[in-house]
Design a protein around this motif. Structure first.
Motif, mmCIF file in Angstrom:
data_model
loop_
_atom_site.group_PDB
_atom_site.id
_atom_site.type_symbol
_atom_site.label_atom_id
_atom_site.label_comp_id
_atom_site.label_asym_id
_atom_site.label_seq_id
_atom_site.Cartn_x
_atom_site.Cartn_y
_atom_site.Cartn_z
ATOM 1 N N TYR A 75 0.919 -1.311 -0.241
ATOM 2 C CA TYR A 75 0.023 0.041 0.231
ATOM 3 C C TYR A 75 0.659 1.211 -0.129
ATOM 4 O O TYR A 75 1.739 1.407 0.641
ATOM 5 N N VAL A 76 0.646 2.260 -0.977
ATOM 6 C CA VAL A 76 1.338 3.419 -1.118
ATOM 7 C C VAL A 76 1.762 4.013 0.211
ATOM 8 O O VAL A 76 2.871 4.928 0.341
ATOM 9 N N GLU A 77 0.686 4.248 1.274
ATOM 10 C CA GLU A 77 0.954 5.119 2.349
ATOM 11 C C GLU A 77 2.029 4.460 3.317
ATOM 12 O O GLU A 77 2.779 4.938 3.915
ATOM 13 N N ASP A 78 1.962 2.950 3.140
ATOM 14 C CA ASP A 78 3.031 2.230 3.942
ATOM 15 C C ASP A 78 4.573 2.536 3.220
ATOM 16 O O ASP A 78 5.367 2.773 3.969
ATOM 17 N N MET A 79 4.381 2.532 2.060
ATOM 18 C CA MET A 79 5.803 2.835 1.397
ATOM 19 C C MET A 79 6.272 4.121 1.739
ATOM 20 O O MET A 79 7.391 4.577 2.027
ATOM 21 N N ALA A 80 5.284 5.352 1.813
ATOM 22 C CA ALA A 80 5.913 6.699 2.197
ATOM 23 C C ALA A 80 6.248 6.580 3.636
ATOM 24 O O ALA A 80 7.145 7.360 3.893
ATOM 25 N N ASP A 81 5.407 5.970 4.228
ATOM 26 C CA ASP A 81 6.041 5.940 5.647
ATOM 27 C C ASP A 81 7.396 5.365 5.847
ATOM 28 O O ASP A 81 8.474 5.659 6.533
ATOM 29 N N ALA A 82 7.790 4.018 4.987
ATOM 30 C CA ALA A 82 9.153 3.482 5.236
ATOM 31 C C ALA A 82 10.036 4.470 4.624
ATOM 32 O O ALA A 82 11.324 4.709 5.010
ATOM 33 N N CYS A 83 9.935 5.318 3.466
ATOM 34 C CA CYS A 83 10.621 6.233 2.996
ATOM 35 C C CYS A 83 11.164 7.351 4.045
ATOM 36 O O CYS A 83 12.213 7.764 4.374
ATOM 37 N N VAL A 84 9.925 7.891 4.710
ATOM 38 C CA VAL A 84 10.312 9.123 5.638
ATOM 39 C C VAL A 84 11.051 8.285 6.821
ATOM 40 O O VAL A 84 12.060 8.938 7.400
ATOM 41 N N HIS A 85 10.850 6.952 7.239
ATOM 42 C CA HIS A 85 11.560 6.403 8.172
ATOM 43 C C HIS A 85 13.141 6.362 8.024
ATOM 44 O O HIS A 85 13.755 6.572 8.847
ATOM 45 N N LEU A 86 13.184 5.980 6.846
ATOM 46 C CA LEU A 86 14.792 5.680 6.312
ATOM 47 C C LEU A 86 15.387 7.224 6.367
ATOM 48 O O LEU A 86 16.645 7.091 6.704
ATOM 49 N N MET A 87 14.737 8.191 5.960
ATOM 50 C CA MET A 87 15.429 9.430 5.771
ATOM 51 C C MET A 87 15.641 9.980 7.414
ATOM 52 O O MET A 87 16.489 10.785 7.564
#
Length: 312
Positions: A214-226
């Motif tokens: 789900y794209v909202e989870d992908m976005a959460d992962a990206c922010v988490h990594l950054m």
């Protein structure tokens, strides 16, 4: 990152970029730089360089690119390799040249070999031949990974690459000429339901297995990594499980409320037999996806219906 950090989201109008902006806004970030495709052609090196010189973003999320399903990838091979190559090269080079502190490059799981061991680890990259139907797109995305890696190794640039599994969710494309399998199934099932069509046509055999995020989870992962201490590297992002396309079709039909018969077009290409990502590297940083597939499909179908209403 400080909440006043100047953030450029390349591709902010697309499914992935818009999800990243929503996630950052929810976290309190407000200083966004965005440009539509009409305002800034990312394939134009001079224009991109002028943009970075004038705007001086501190953080970049590179979610822009030419994307599509198996049909579009196979039919428009030149456009897929050229446009993605140019966008990545221009943005990543200008980000380094103009002192961007951190950059996240969003790629695709199709960068990995067609027949590599499952689940797919990050170090399987370049260990075998690619799937031919989307090879140009995959080659372009591999270049993006190698650009980030090279600018880190030579200059210490904090550029991270993220490879998600098949994305779906709000703001997806439902154009049957270009879209991916899950939104295509949603549209086909809905139209079959409304039209009273007894059969749902599905490309291929239905046997390939796919992992959906789900794209909202992908976005959460990206922010988490950054937000982490990571300053470079390649990270898979996924659910950690997959299912055959035939089971996906049945799940979509159940959510949509369509009870017709599935007919598989065996003469159409299946693509890669299986693409399940190993997500241990990301899990070790304390991140897991939250949205189960059925729940995500329900939300995506609601988004599809709302867009139908707006255009009716």
């Amino acid at each position: 990152m400080d909440k006043s950090t100047k953030i450029y989201i390349a591709g902010h109008a697309g499914m992935a970029g818009s999800a990243i902006q929503r996630r950052l806004a929810a976290a309190g970030f407000t200083n966004f730089i965005t440009r539509t495709r009409a305002e800034l052609d990312l394939t134009n090196q001079a224009a991109v360089d002028e943009f970075f010189a004038a705007e001086t973003p501190e953080v970049v999320y590179l979610a822009a690119g030419k994307v599509g399903g198996i049909k579009a990838n196979n039919n428009f091979r030149a456009e897929f390799i050229y446009e993605n190559l140019m966008i990545e090269a221009n943005v990543i080079h200008s980000a380094w040249k103009h002192g961007v502190q951190r950059l996240l490059f969003l790629g695709s799981s199709c960068i990995y070999p067609r027949d590599c061991a499952q689940p797919i680890r990050e170090d399987y990259l370049l260990s075998g031949p690619l799937e031919q139907t989307n090879e140009p797109y995959a080659v372009a995305k591999i270049l993006g990974v190698k650009l980030c890696e090279s600018y880190y190794r030579q200059y210490g640039a904090q550029f991270i690459s993220v490879m998600p599994s098949n994305l779906y969710g709000p703001n997806d494309s439902y154009d049957l000429e270009n879209c991916h399998v899950l939104p295509a199934l949603i549209r086909k099932a809905h139209e079959a339901k409304v039209g009273g069509t007894p059969e749902l046509i599905v490309w291929g055999s239905g046997n390939p297995r796919r992992e959906f995020l789900y794209v909202e989870d992908m976005a959460d992962a990206c922010v988490h990594l950054m937000d982490s201490d990571i300053d470079h590297g390649l990270y898979n992002v996924g659910m950690g499980d997959d299912l055959p396309i035939r089971e996906l079709a049945e799940l979509v039909m159940d959510v949509v409320g369509y009870d017709g018969k599935i007919v598989y077009e065996q003469n159409q290409p299946d693509g890669t037999p299986r693409k399940l990502l190993n997500i241990d590297r990301l899990k070790s940083l304390g991140w897991l996806a939250k949205t189960q597939l059925r729940d995500g499909i329900v939300l995506t179908y609601q988004d599809f219906l709302s867009r139908l209403d707006r255009h009716s």
